[in-house]
Design a protein around this motif. Structure first.
Motif, PDB file in Angstrom:
ATOM      1  N   PRO A  48       0.847  -1.349   0.067  1.00 17.86           N
ATOM      2  CA  PRO A  48      -0.108  -0.082   0.011  1.00 17.86           C
ATOM      3  C   PRO A  48       1.028   1.367  -0.056  1.00 17.86           C
ATOM      4  CG  PRO A  48      -0.887  -1.512   1.515  1.00 17.86           C
ATOM      5  CD  PRO A  48       0.544  -1.991   1.167  1.00 17.86           C
ATOM      6  N   ILE A  49       0.389   2.429  -0.576  1.00 10.82           N
ATOM      7  CA  ILE A  49       1.034   3.693  -0.641  1.00 10.82           C
ATOM      8  C   ILE A  49      -0.002   4.534   0.274  1.00 10.82           C
ATOM      9  CG2 ILE A  49       1.901   5.619  -2.066  1.00 10.82           C
ATOM     10  CD1 ILE A  49       3.236   2.941  -2.568  1.00 10.82           C
ATOM     11  N   PHE A  50       0.651   5.470   1.108  1.00 12.44           N
ATOM     12  CA  PHE A  50      -0.306   6.195   1.835  1.00 12.44           C
ATOM     13  C   PHE A  50       0.034   7.716   1.659  1.00 12.44           C
ATOM     14  CE2 PHE A  50      -0.481   2.335   4.148  1.00 12.44           C
ATOM     15  CZ  PHE A  50      -1.786   2.319   4.799  1.00 12.44           C
ATOM     16  N   ILE A  51      -0.755   8.498   1.374  1.00 15.59           N
ATOM     17  CA  ILE A  51      -0.589   9.920   1.141  1.00 15.59           C
ATOM     18  C   ILE A  51      -0.941  10.674   2.600  1.00 15.59           C
ATOM     19  CG2 ILE A  51      -1.277  11.950  -0.108  1.00 15.59           C
ATOM     20  CD1 ILE A  51      -2.833  10.101  -1.932  1.00 15.59           C
ATOM     21  N   TYR A  52       0.144  11.700   2.953  1.00 18.06           N
ATOM     22  CA  TYR A  52       0.041  12.250   4.304  1.00 18.06           C
ATOM     23  C   TYR A  52      -1.045  13.439   3.952  1.00 18.06           C
ATOM     24  CZ  TYR A  52       0.897  14.003   8.963  1.00 18.06           C
ATOM     25  OH  TYR A  52       0.824  14.188  10.290  1.00 18.06           O
ATOM     26  N   GLY A  53      -2.240  13.048   4.414  1.00 21.04           N
ATOM     27  CA  GLY A  53      -3.279  14.037   4.089  1.00 21.04           C
ATOM     28  C   GLY A  53      -3.745  13.938   2.298  1.00 21.04           C
ATOM     29  N   GLU A  54      -4.930  14.716   2.087  1.00 19.45           N
ATOM     30  CA  GLU A  54      -5.313  14.501   0.782  1.00 19.45           C
ATOM     31  C   GLU A  54      -4.289  15.226  -0.059  1.00 19.45           C
ATOM     32  OE1 GLU A  54      -9.063  16.508   0.931  1.00 19.45           O
ATOM     33  OE2 GLU A  54     -10.128  14.955   1.979  1.00 19.45           O
ATOM     34  N   LEU A  55      -4.166  14.274  -1.450  1.00 13.29           N
ATOM     35  CA  LEU A  55      -3.175  14.857  -2.330  1.00 13.29           C
ATOM     36  C   LEU A  55      -3.617  16.140  -2.824  1.00 13.29           C
ATOM     37  CD1 LEU A  55      -0.570  13.910  -3.994  1.00 13.29           C
ATOM     38  CD2 LEU A  55      -2.061  13.057  -5.665  1.00 13.29           C
ATOM     39  N   ILE A  56      -5.056  16.038  -3.275  1.00 18.34           N
ATOM     40  CA  ILE A  56      -5.651  17.381  -3.773  1.00 18.34           C
ATOM     41  C   ILE A  56      -7.098  17.381  -3.018  1.00 18.34           C
ATOM     42  CG2 ILE A  56      -4.735  17.312  -5.966  1.00 18.34           C
ATOM     43  CD1 ILE A  56      -6.890  15.671  -7.010  1.00 18.34           C
ATOM     44  N   HIS A  57      -7.884  18.473  -3.196  1.00 21.23           N
ATOM     45  CA  HIS A  57      -9.056  18.571  -2.581  1.00 21.23           C
ATOM     46  C   HIS A  57     -10.090  18.288  -3.660  1.00 21.23           C
ATOM     47  CE1 HIS A  57      -7.557  20.586   0.774  1.00 21.23           C
ATOM     48  NE2 HIS A  57      -7.158  21.450   0.267  1.00 21.23           N
ATOM     49  N   ASN A  58     -10.337  16.954  -3.793  1.00 27.77           N
ATOM     50  CA  ASN A  58     -11.325  16.453  -4.648  1.00 27.77           C
ATOM     51  C   ASN A  58     -11.671  15.219  -4.235  1.00 27.77           C
ATOM     52  OD1 ASN A  58     -12.231  14.743  -7.007  1.00 27.77           O
ATOM     53  ND2 ASN A  58     -11.629  16.442  -8.349  1.00 27.77           N
ATOM     54  N   SER A  59     -13.159  15.322  -3.528  1.00 32.15           N
ATOM     55  CA  SER A  59     -13.308  13.938  -3.089  1.00 32.15           C
ATOM     56  C   SER A  59     -13.837  12.616  -3.748  1.00 32.15           C
ATOM     57  CB  SER A  59     -14.962  14.400  -2.316  1.00 32.15           C
ATOM     58  OG  SER A  59     -15.811  14.745  -3.252  1.00 32.15           O
ATOM     59  N   GLN A  60     -14.155  13.149  -5.202  1.00 31.63           N
ATOM     60  CA  GLN A  60     -14.265  11.886  -6.189  1.00 31.63           C
ATOM     61  C   GLN A  60     -12.881  11.247  -6.396  1.00 31.63           C
ATOM     62  OE1 GLN A  60     -16.188  13.020  -9.995  1.00 31.63           O
ATOM     63  NE2 GLN A  60     -16.561  11.181 -10.653  1.00 31.63           N
ATOM     64  N   PHE A  61     -11.926  12.068  -6.532  1.00 30.75           N
ATOM     65  CA  PHE A  61     -10.602  11.369  -6.869  1.00 30.75           C
ATOM     66  C   PHE A  61     -10.289  10.698  -5.578  1.00 30.75           C
ATOM     67  CE2 PHE A  61      -6.110  11.984  -6.052  1.00 30.75           C
ATOM     68  CZ  PHE A  61      -5.611  11.404  -7.095  1.00 30.75           C
ATOM     69  N   ASN A  62     -10.533  11.177  -4.608  1.00 30.55           N
ATOM     70  CA  ASN A  62      -9.924  10.572  -3.174  1.00 30.55           C
ATOM     71  C   ASN A  62     -10.436   9.180  -2.947  1.00 30.55           C
ATOM     72  OD1 ASN A  62      -7.948  12.668  -2.708  1.00 30.55           O
ATOM     73  ND2 ASN A  62      -9.543  13.943  -1.317  1.00 30.55           N
ATOM     74  N   ASP A  63     -11.866   9.195  -3.150  1.00 30.69           N
ATOM     75  CA  ASP A  63     -12.728   7.977  -3.082  1.00 30.69           C
ATOM     76  C   ASP A  63     -12.295   6.877  -4.163  1.00 30.69           C
ATOM     77  OD1 ASP A  63     -13.910   9.254  -1.111  1.00 30.69           O
ATOM     78  OD2 ASP A  63     -15.645   9.846  -2.290  1.00 30.69           O
ATOM     79  N   SER A  64     -11.632   7.282  -5.033  1.00 28.94           N
ATOM     80  CA  SER A  64     -11.202   6.245  -5.826  1.00 28.94           C
ATOM     81  C   SER A  64      -9.842   5.637  -5.799  1.00 28.94           C
ATOM     82  CB  SER A  64     -11.309   6.799  -7.513  1.00 28.94           C
ATOM     83  OG  SER A  64      -9.902   7.765  -7.519  1.00 28.94           O
ATOM     84  N   LEU A  65      -9.179   6.005  -4.741  1.00 24.55           N
ATOM     85  CA  LEU A  65      -7.761   5.820  -4.485  1.00 24.55           C
ATOM     86  C   LEU A  65      -7.605   4.421  -3.982  1.00 24.55           C
ATOM     87  CD1 LEU A  65      -6.210   8.949  -3.196  1.00 24.55           C
ATOM     88  CD2 LEU A  65      -5.886   8.000  -5.442  1.00 24.55           C
ATOM     89  N   ALA A  66      -8.491   3.931  -3.035  1.00 30.78           N
ATOM     90  CA  ALA A  66      -8.302   2.701  -2.544  1.00 30.78           C
ATOM     91  C   ALA A  66      -8.288   1.408  -3.524  1.00 30.78           C
ATOM     92  CB  ALA A  66      -9.637   2.409  -1.351  1.00 30.78           C
ATOM     93  N   ALA A  67      -9.082   1.442  -4.462  1.00 31.01           N
ATOM     94  CA  ALA A  67      -9.024   0.480  -5.485  1.00 31.01           C
ATOM     95  C   ALA A  67      -7.816   0.019  -6.199  1.00 31.01           C
ATOM     96  CB  ALA A  67     -10.042   0.747  -6.489  1.00 31.01           C
ATOM     97  N   LYS A  68      -6.965   1.460  -6.135  1.00 34.99           N
ATOM     98  CA  LYS A  68      -5.429   1.081  -6.615  1.00 34.99           C
ATOM     99  C   LYS A  68      -4.346   1.065  -5.462  1.00 34.99           C
ATOM    100  CE  LYS A  68      -6.465   4.426 -10.316  1.00 34.99           C
ATOM    101  NZ  LYS A  68      -7.712   4.549 -10.346  1.00 34.99           N
ATOM    102  N   ASN A  69      -4.963   0.647  -4.209  1.00 33.77           N
ATOM    103  CA  ASN A  69      -4.018   0.318  -3.122  1.00 33.77           C
ATOM    104  C   ASN A  69      -3.306   1.504  -2.655  1.00 33.77           C
ATOM    105  OD1 ASN A  69      -3.439  -1.604  -1.167  1.00 33.77           O
ATOM    106  ND2 ASN A  69      -1.545  -2.227  -2.302  1.00 33.77           N
ATOM    107  N   ILE A  70      -4.035   2.756  -2.641  1.00 29.81           N
ATOM    108  CA  ILE A  70      -3.624   3.713  -2.018  1.00 29.81           C
ATOM    109  C   ILE A  70      -4.512   4.397  -0.991  1.00 29.81           C
ATOM    110  CG2 ILE A  70      -2.885   6.288  -2.883  1.00 29.81           C
ATOM    111  CD1 ILE A  70      -2.552   5.360  -5.505  1.00 29.81           C
ATOM    112  N   PHE A  71      -3.701   4.889   0.027  1.00 33.21           N
ATOM    113  CA  PHE A  71      -4.588   5.290   1.301  1.00 33.21           C
ATOM    114  C   PHE A  71      -4.208   6.840   1.537  1.00 33.21           C
ATOM    115  CE2 PHE A  71      -4.636   0.826   0.743  1.00 33.21           C
ATOM    116  CZ  PHE A  71      -6.032   0.309   0.738  1.00 33.21           C
ATOM    117  N   ILE A  72      -5.185   7.298   2.591  1.00 37.94           N
ATOM    118  CA  ILE A  72      -4.848   8.720   2.950  1.00 37.94           C
ATOM    119  C   ILE A  72      -4.507   8.429   4.625  1.00 37.94           C
ATOM    120  CG2 ILE A  72      -5.788  11.150   3.645  1.00 37.94           C
ATOM    121  CD1 ILE A  72      -7.399  10.749   0.862  1.00 37.94           C
TER     122      ILE A  72
END
Length: 206
Positions: A48-72
């Motif tokens: 898994p890859i973790f972003i410290y805080g939201e990469l960008i302010h875009n909820s639709q983008f952020n909600d799609s990250l888990a499917a790519k094994n990326i988490f906040i």
């Protein structure tokens, strides 16, 4: 007694409204670069890859990250022994140092334009300048920028100019959050120059 829902339909022609679509709809260059690197990193690493805080302010983008094994992640503890990405807004240098001592690997995806402002503030601070920043004090970018100077001041509106100390030192400089409103920045800069003519101004807007 319950209330019945009320629905109304409107004909857009009744409002004499014109809708304009931008010719180009996309992320800005700094965000596009960060997203491309982030997705490439997720493909290459088998964890898994973790972003410290939201990469960008875009909820639709952020909600799609888990499917790519990326988490906040929202705390240092969540980053322990993990691969961690620094968000495009940047973070304070002391937090970056703490991340590097906690995480398995840290990848800095701070927008290059934000990095430039961080470096400018750091350089001015080393020369003992009083740093003044226009921007939203609660915005992640501004929080990060403040970390590069001792006792930096933040102004978010023209009305706040009067609260700036009247005895700003001769070595003072005004910079800005990169995404701050340009008209507001120019108004604030003009106002402060009237009362503090020695103030240097660095337009660091995107």
């Amino acid at each position: 007694m319950g209330l019945s829902p009320f629905f109304a339909t409107f004909n857009i022609q009744d409002f004499n409204m014109q809708i304009l679509l931008a010719q180009h709809l996309s992320f800005c260059g700094g965000v596009k670069r960060a997203v491309e690197i982030l997705f490439q990193l997720a493909r290459e690493k088998n964890q898994p890859i973790f972003i410290y805080g939201e990469l960008i302010h875009n909820s639709q983008f952020n909600d799609s990250l888990a499917a790519k094994n990326i988490f906040i992640a929202h705390s240092l503890e969540e980053c322990r022994d993990k691969i961690v990405v620094i968000r495009t807004h940047g973070i304070p240098p002391d937090l970056e140092a703490a991340l590097k001592s906690t995480a398995l690997e840290v990848v800095d995806l701070t927008c290059p334009k934000v990095k430039r402002v961080q470096q400018l503030i750091s350089d001015y601070a080393k020369e003992n300048y009083q740093v003044v920043i226009t921007g939203d004090p609660s915005h992640p970018e501004v929080i990060g920028l403040k970390g590069y100077a001792f006792n930096a001041l933040v102004i978010s509106s023209l009305a706040q100019c009067k609260y700036l100390p009247p005895d700003l030192p001769p070595k003072s400089v005004l910079l800005s959050q990169t995404t701050f409103n340009e008209d507001k920045f120019q108004l604030i800069a003009s106002c402060l120059k009237e009362t503090h003519p020695h103030l240097q101004v660095e337009n660091t807007l995107c």
